[in-house]
Structure formats: C-alpha cells, structure tokens
Design an enzyme around this catalytic site. Sequence first.
Site, PDB file in Angstrom:
ATOM      1  CE1 TYR A  72      16.457 -10.480  47.322  1.00 28.43           C
ATOM      2  CE2 TYR A  72      17.226 -10.192  45.077  1.00 28.43           C
ATOM      3  CZ  TYR A  72      17.429 -10.073  46.425  1.00 28.43           C
ATOM      4  OH  TYR A  72      18.607  -9.558  46.884  1.00 28.43           O
ATOM      5  CE  LYS A 102      13.169 -11.417  63.313  1.00 32.75           C
ATOM      6  NZ  LYS A 102      14.115 -11.159  64.429  1.00 32.75           N
ATOM      7  CG  ASP A 161      21.405  -9.489  48.554  1.00 31.01           C
ATOM      8  OD1 ASP A 161      22.440  -9.624  47.864  1.00 31.01           O
ATOM      9  OD2 ASP A 161      20.815  -8.402  48.701  1.00 31.01           O
ATOM     10  CG  ASP A 177      17.621 -11.280  65.043  1.00 26.64           C
ATOM     11  OD1 ASP A 177      17.603 -12.517  64.882  1.00 26.64           O
ATOM     12  OD2 ASP A 177      16.882 -10.708  65.877  1.00 26.64           O
ATOM     13  CG  ASP A 235      27.007  -7.711  50.031  1.00 26.33           C
ATOM     14  OD1 ASP A 235      27.054  -8.624  49.175  1.00 26.33           O
ATOM     15  OD2 ASP A 235      26.888  -6.498  49.739  1.00 26.33           O
TER      16      ASP A 235
HETATM   17  C1  IPM Z   1      23.682 -10.305  44.356  1.00 24.19           C
HETATM   18  C2  IPM Z   1      23.228  -8.929  43.978  1.00 24.19           C
HETATM   19  C3  IPM Z   1      21.860  -9.025  43.306  1.00 24.19           C
HETATM   20  C4  IPM Z   1      20.884  -9.614  44.294  1.00 24.19           C
HETATM   21  C5  IPM Z   1      21.328  -7.689  42.731  1.00 24.19           C
HETATM   22  C6  IPM Z   1      22.311  -7.056  41.786  1.00 24.19           C
HETATM   23  C7  IPM Z   1      19.999  -7.876  42.071  1.00 24.19           C
HETATM   24  O1  IPM Z   1      23.203  -8.089  45.090  1.00 24.19           O
HETATM   25  O2  IPM Z   1      23.803 -11.158  43.461  1.00 24.19           O
HETATM   26  O3  IPM Z   1      23.937 -10.527  45.537  1.00 24.19           O
HETATM   27  O4  IPM Z   1      20.313  -8.885  45.133  1.00 24.19           O
HETATM   28  O5  IPM Z   1      20.672 -10.817  44.262  1.00 24.19           O
HETATM   29 MG    MG Z   2      24.010  -8.939  46.834  1.00 28.52          MG
END
Ligand code: IPM
Ligand code: MG
Length: 363
Positions: free
Chosen positions: A148, A195, A251, A227, A255
Amino acid sequence: MAKQEKVRKRILVIGGDGIGPEVTRWGRRVLEAVAEKYGHEFIFEEGLMGHAAIEATGDPLPEDTLSKARQSDAILFGAIGHPKYDQDPGLKVRPEQGLLRIRKELGLYANLRPIKLFDELLAASSIKPEVLQGADILFFRELTGDVYFGEKKKAEDGSWASDLMIYHAYEVERIARRAFEAARQRRKTLCSVDKANVLESSRLWRATVQRIAADYPDVTCTHMFVDNAAMQLIRDPRQFDVILTANLFGDILTDEASQIAGSMGMLASASIGDGTGLYEPIHGSAPDIAGKGIANPLASILSVALMLQIGFQMQEEAEAVVRAVDQTLKAGYRTVDIADKHTPNHMMVGTDGMGQQIIRFLS
Ligand code: IPM
Ligand code: MG
C-alpha cells in the site's frame, strides 16, 4: 445509573462518500444517545474526505480535516470511493488517497476487525449455519506498511508498473505485540498469516512474529500461508481466535470473513496507533445503493461501540450499544442485506428505520 465518571470527548465525524454520510449519521446519533444516557459530553466536528473533499477543495484530505483530526479524541468515519475513479485508472487524484493518508499521518498502524456473528443472523450468511455457529475472530490487519505504501513506479510508455511490497521489522513488531496482548485477553491463540514460502517480506514478517511470540509463552502461536487461510476461513472459521496479518492480505481476508458475520453491512473496525483512533465500517461507499435509504447502519453503529470500548474505555456504554443491536435483531428488524425468509417475524426497514430502533432500545 452510570458507574463511570462523566467525561468530555471531541469527536470528528467524516461521512465521506456514497452511503458513508447516511450510515455515519446514525453512528453519530447513537453517540448522542449514549452521551445523554450516561451524562457524558461529546463535542462533534465535521470534516471532508474522499471524493466529497476533492469536489469541494481538490484535495482528498484537506488540511482542515487533518488538523481537526489531530485535535480530536476519536474519529468516526463512513466510507470512501466513487465510480468515476474506478472507470478511469488514469486519474491522479483519487478518493482513497485521503483515507490512506490519514492512516499514515495519524500512525494508525493496527486495524482491528472483529468478526462475530449475531445469532439472529445465522441464516443471513451464504455459509452453512453449522459451520458458522460460535465463530469469533479478531483480525489485526497491519495498516501503514506493505504494498500500500511501498514505492510505486511506472514506465513512461505505460508498458510496466510496480508497487513495492516492503516491511520493516519494527512495523511488524509493534502490531504483533498488540495482537499478542489481545490474544491474552481472549482464547490465547494467535495465527499469523503470510506468504513466507514465496515472499521475502513475509519471511521477515514470520521471523519477527516468531521472535515476539517468545515473549508470550502463554499464547499459542501458529503460522499459515494466506492462500490456505482464505480456504480455512470458510471451511472451519471456529479454528481461529486472533489472526495477525499484513495490510493487503488483511484487506482481502476481512472482506471474505464478513460473510462469517452475515453481511459486510455488519462489520466494524478500529484503526489505532499511539494517539487518536479512527473507527469505521469495513464496507465501502456502495454507490449502487447510495441515496436510496436502504444501507445498513449497523456497521457504523458497531464502530461507535468500538470507539467507546477501545478509544474511551467505556465498557458499560459499549456493551449497551452492542446490546441494542442484539435486541433490534432479536425483535426482527432487518435491512435488505441481512434479510432472510427463514425469520418468521422479520420486518424490513431502511437505514433510518434501523437507526431509530437502535436508539429506542438504547434509551
Ligand atoms: C478498507 C478499504 C480500503 C483499503 C480502501 C478504500 C483504500 O478497502 O478499509 O478495507 O484497501 O484499505
Ligand atoms: Mg477493504
């Protein structure tokens, strides 16, 4: 009624983009209700960030927002992002830069993402209830390093581009310590995800975590490749307690893990460092449903619970907010993202309807 002393806190509210302002409004309302009930004084300020800030000032993180952030005790943030930028990868000024910059500027290196399913939402997930029941995971996602923030390069002629994946040992060490401390308060197991079979930065990560683990002999520390972790999370989420991982892996995995909590609309997060913390839902700006009044405000409201708990050490107040969410779900109120036909008494509500129920149970 309130055992704790009455306190005064300054809170910066940044609604951001898309559904951000709609859901954050309810986060703020919940804070106001908490202040009233417990006799605290919360002083609110508003700030711009993301697409909204670019439109108004040309800068995704205006100086005004940053200086208010530095002066506040906590930040409540909504979401960031706009389809305009997703369609056009060539744009240089982008909403996400605001969020990345505020994380860096405030040194918010640890992103805590608790994954816990409210019993009432067992049927809302696409994963089988018997796999989910009892899952309770706390992610520690590193937030100010990795690919990042590593050097970005691209060829003038557009034929290649690169992002440097880099970690310094001190960055791994400080978040690892926080994660081990948290594991101590929980079920005393920590899984570090990397990884290391391929990446040099992951080998540094693993060696550092192993070194820190020696200081926490009471915590069982394991290591897993990312993975495999992605697969294990869905196969058997109950095997995890604390998961410690890098920025990009975290990240993606969080999700995925949101499905363990039923919906992205339920997941809150706390981004902390050594000073002011930032509290935000893990969901994005969801432009497809923005302005329709149907977004689930619970992730923002649960982010407020994290602010109370972690930022202000207000256990009782934090528990009251979580209890109000639980009672609202038990009473059958559902936004569209957590709706399921199996709940006989379920009542469909929009953002405001859900928010109002929380306030009602809280008061
Ligand atoms: C999160 C989001 C952010 C990230 C984006 C919006 C930059 O996906 O907070 O998980 O990737 O960290
Ligand atoms: Mg995110």
